[in-house]
Motif scaffolding. Structure first.
Motif, PDB file in Angstrom:
ATOM      1  N   THR A 141       0.852  -1.179   0.000  1.00 52.07           N
ATOM      2  CA  THR A 141       0.000   0.000   0.000  1.00 52.07           C
ATOM      3  C   THR A 141       0.891   1.233   0.000  1.00 52.07           C
ATOM      4  O   THR A 141       1.982   1.206   0.557  1.00 52.07           O
ATOM      5  N   PRO A 142       0.457   2.308  -0.663  1.00 52.07           N
ATOM      6  CA  PRO A 142       1.278   3.521  -0.725  1.00 52.07           C
ATOM      7  C   PRO A 142       1.531   4.105   0.668  1.00 52.07           C
ATOM      8  O   PRO A 142       0.686   3.991   1.564  1.00 52.07           O
ATOM      9  N   TYR A 143       2.683   4.728   0.820  1.00 54.15           N
ATOM     10  CA  TYR A 143       3.097   5.297   2.106  1.00 54.15           C
ATOM     11  C   TYR A 143       2.120   6.331   2.634  1.00 54.15           C
ATOM     12  O   TYR A 143       2.004   6.527   3.842  1.00 54.15           O
ATOM     13  N   PHE A 144       1.375   7.003   1.748  1.00 50.28           N
ATOM     14  CA  PHE A 144       0.514   8.108   2.176  1.00 50.28           C
ATOM     15  C   PHE A 144      -0.889   7.653   2.563  1.00 50.28           C
ATOM     16  O   PHE A 144      -1.666   8.427   3.094  1.00 50.28           O
ATOM     17  N   GLU A 145      -1.224   6.395   2.352  1.00 52.70           N
ATOM     18  CA  GLU A 145      -2.575   5.893   2.615  1.00 52.70           C
ATOM     19  C   GLU A 145      -2.755   5.544   4.090  1.00 52.70           C
ATOM     20  O   GLU A 145      -2.816   4.377   4.480  1.00 52.70           O
ATOM     21  N   LYS A 146      -2.849   6.577   4.926  1.00 50.03           N
ATOM     22  CA  LYS A 146      -2.943   6.363   6.370  1.00 50.03           C
ATOM     23  C   LYS A 146      -4.134   5.492   6.746  1.00 50.03           C
ATOM     24  O   LYS A 146      -4.044   4.654   7.637  1.00 50.03           O
ATOM     25  N   ARG A 147      -5.250   5.673   6.056  1.00 43.47           N
ATOM     26  CA  ARG A 147      -6.433   4.867   6.371  1.00 43.47           C
ATOM     27  C   ARG A 147      -6.151   3.387   6.105  1.00 43.47           C
ATOM     28  O   ARG A 147      -6.511   2.526   6.907  1.00 43.47           O
ATOM     29  N   ASN A 148      -5.485   3.082   4.990  1.00 48.29           N
ATOM     30  CA  ASN A 148      -5.133   1.691   4.673  1.00 48.29           C
ATOM     31  C   ASN A 148      -4.156   1.124   5.691  1.00 48.29           C
ATOM     32  O   ASN A 148      -4.293  -0.020   6.124  1.00 48.29           O
ATOM     33  N   ILE A 149      -3.141   1.920   6.036  1.00 50.59           N
ATOM     34  CA  ILE A 149      -2.137   1.454   6.990  1.00 50.59           C
ATOM     35  C   ILE A 149      -2.807   1.124   8.321  1.00 50.59           C
ATOM     36  O   ILE A 149      -2.580   0.058   8.898  1.00 50.59           O
ATOM     37  N   HIS A 150      -3.660   2.015   8.796  1.00 50.85           N
ATOM     38  CA  HIS A 150      -4.411   1.770  10.040  1.00 50.85           C
ATOM     39  C   HIS A 150      -5.234   0.482   9.920  1.00 50.85           C
ATOM     40  O   HIS A 150      -5.203  -0.377  10.818  1.00 50.85           O
ATOM     41  N   PHE A 151      -5.944   0.344   8.816  1.00 49.77           N
ATOM     42  CA  PHE A 151      -6.805  -0.818   8.616  1.00 49.77           C
ATOM     43  C   PHE A 151      -6.004  -2.118   8.656  1.00 49.77           C
ATOM     44  O   PHE A 151      -6.333  -3.038   9.417  1.00 49.77           O
ATOM     45  N   TYR A 152      -4.952  -2.200   7.854  1.00 48.38           N
ATOM     46  CA  TYR A 152      -4.208  -3.461   7.770  1.00 48.38           C
ATOM     47  C   TYR A 152      -3.446  -3.787   9.051  1.00 48.38           C
ATOM     48  O   TYR A 152      -3.427  -4.942   9.484  1.00 48.38           O
ATOM     49  N   VAL A 153      -2.841  -2.792   9.688  1.00 48.81           N
ATOM     50  CA  VAL A 153      -2.064  -3.044  10.897  1.00 48.81           C
ATOM     51  C   VAL A 153      -2.969  -3.214  12.116  1.00 48.81           C
ATOM     52  O   VAL A 153      -2.873  -4.206  12.842  1.00 48.81           O
ATOM     53  N   ASN A 154      -3.845  -2.266  12.356  1.00 49.89           N
ATOM     54  CA  ASN A 154      -4.617  -2.241  13.593  1.00 49.89           C
ATOM     55  C   ASN A 154      -5.882  -3.090  13.568  1.00 49.89           C
ATOM     56  O   ASN A 154      -6.345  -3.539  14.618  1.00 49.89           O
ATOM     57  N   LYS A 155      -6.471  -3.290  12.417  1.00 51.69           N
ATOM     58  CA  LYS A 155      -7.725  -4.052  12.333  1.00 51.69           C
ATOM     59  C   LYS A 155      -7.512  -5.492  11.869  1.00 51.69           C
ATOM     60  O   LYS A 155      -8.221  -6.391  12.301  1.00 51.69           O
ATOM     61  N   CYS A 156      -6.541  -5.701  10.953  1.00 51.18           N
ATOM     62  CA  CYS A 156      -6.393  -7.026  10.336  1.00 51.18           C
ATOM     63  C   CYS A 156      -5.181  -7.811  10.824  1.00 51.18           C
ATOM     64  O   CYS A 156      -5.042  -8.981  10.491  1.00 51.18           O
ATOM     65  N   GLY A 157      -4.281  -7.172  11.574  1.00 50.47           N
ATOM     66  CA  GLY A 157      -3.150  -7.901  12.143  1.00 50.47           C
ATOM     67  C   GLY A 157      -1.937  -8.045  11.247  1.00 50.47           C
ATOM     68  O   GLY A 157      -1.066  -8.885  11.512  1.00 50.47           O
ATOM     69  N   PHE A 158      -1.829  -7.245  10.199  1.00 50.65           N
ATOM     70  CA  PHE A 158      -0.642  -7.274   9.345  1.00 50.65           C
ATOM     71  C   PHE A 158       0.507  -6.557  10.038  1.00 50.65           C
ATOM     72  O   PHE A 158       0.304  -5.723  10.920  1.00 50.65           O
ATOM     73  N   LYS A 159       1.723  -6.865   9.615  1.00 45.66           N
ATOM     74  CA  LYS A 159       2.928  -6.173  10.063  1.00 45.66           C
ATOM     75  C   LYS A 159       3.586  -5.547   8.836  1.00 45.66           C
ATOM     76  O   LYS A 159       3.606  -6.144   7.761  1.00 45.66           O
ATOM     77  N   ILE A 160       4.126  -4.349   9.019  1.00 44.83           N
ATOM     78  CA  ILE A 160       4.912  -3.723   7.947  1.00 44.83           C
ATOM     79  C   ILE A 160       6.278  -4.383   7.978  1.00 44.83           C
ATOM     80  O   ILE A 160       6.947  -4.396   9.010  1.00 44.83           O
TER      81      ILE A 160
END
Length: 186
Positions: free
Chosen positions: A127-146
């Motif tokens: 996901t693009p670096y600027f997509e804060k909503r996506n980053i929040h979703f994948y890390v905080n809601k779905c359990g992904f790690k960067i």
């Protein structure tokens, strides 16, 4: 508000609806771009995101294309690459329509995707670096790690041989989610 018992299902996209599906996907991604850069000139001038070429290339790779359905209505979609040999699977595109944002349906959609592909060992996406909503979703809601930051100096394997016009063109995070298998031997 959504009801707790509402279920999202994954269903194949009928052949005659693939063009509509692509347009919905592009509209969702363009909305994210516009939300991230409200001061920018009309981002639609640069063409659709994902580009028609990117979208067609994915279909050429025999992607798994599914619509996300709630109460008989398509609320979004997903394009996946499923590797049956390694079970290291990739999310190319995941979107929900704007009218369902903020209702917890994205998280339910992700749970439906995981349930549909229970043999997956690792999920990967970018996901693009600027997509804060996506980053929040994948890390905080779905359990992904960067796990990686791709940029001009580290463009990642998908862009080798291409020369980026700017560093921003290739600034993406790579995410992974390692699935925990529950052992039935206890």
């Amino acid at each position: 508000m959504t009801k707790q018992n509402e279920q999202i299902t994954l269903a194949p996209v009928p052949q005659e609806e693939l063009a509509i599906f692509k347009t919905e996907c592009q509209e969702a991604f363009m909305k994210g771009l516009q939300d991230s850069f409200p001061e920018a000139e009309d981002p639609t001038e640069m063409g659709p995101v994902p580009s028609d070429e990117d979208y067609e290339q994915l279909n050429a790779k025999e992607s798994v294309v599914r619509q996300l359905v709630l109460n008989g209505e398509r609320i979004g979609g997903v394009v996946l690459q499923i590797n049956n040999d390694t079970q290291r699977n990739e999310v190319d595109f995941l979107y929900t329509k704007a009218n369902v944002h903020g209702k917890g349906l994205g998280t339910k959609a992700w749970e439906a995707i995981e349930a549909a592909f229970p043999e997956t060992e690792v999920w990967e996406l970018h996901t693009p670096y600027f997509e804060k909503r996506n980053i929040h979703f994948y890390v905080n809601k779905c359990g992904f790690k960067i796990v990686e930051f791709n940029h001009k100096g580290n463009p990642g394997p998908n862009v080798e041989g291409e020369e980026p016009e700017s560093d921003e063109e290739y600034e993406f995070f790579r995410f992974e989610k390692v699935m925990v298998k529950v052992s039935s031997e206890s």
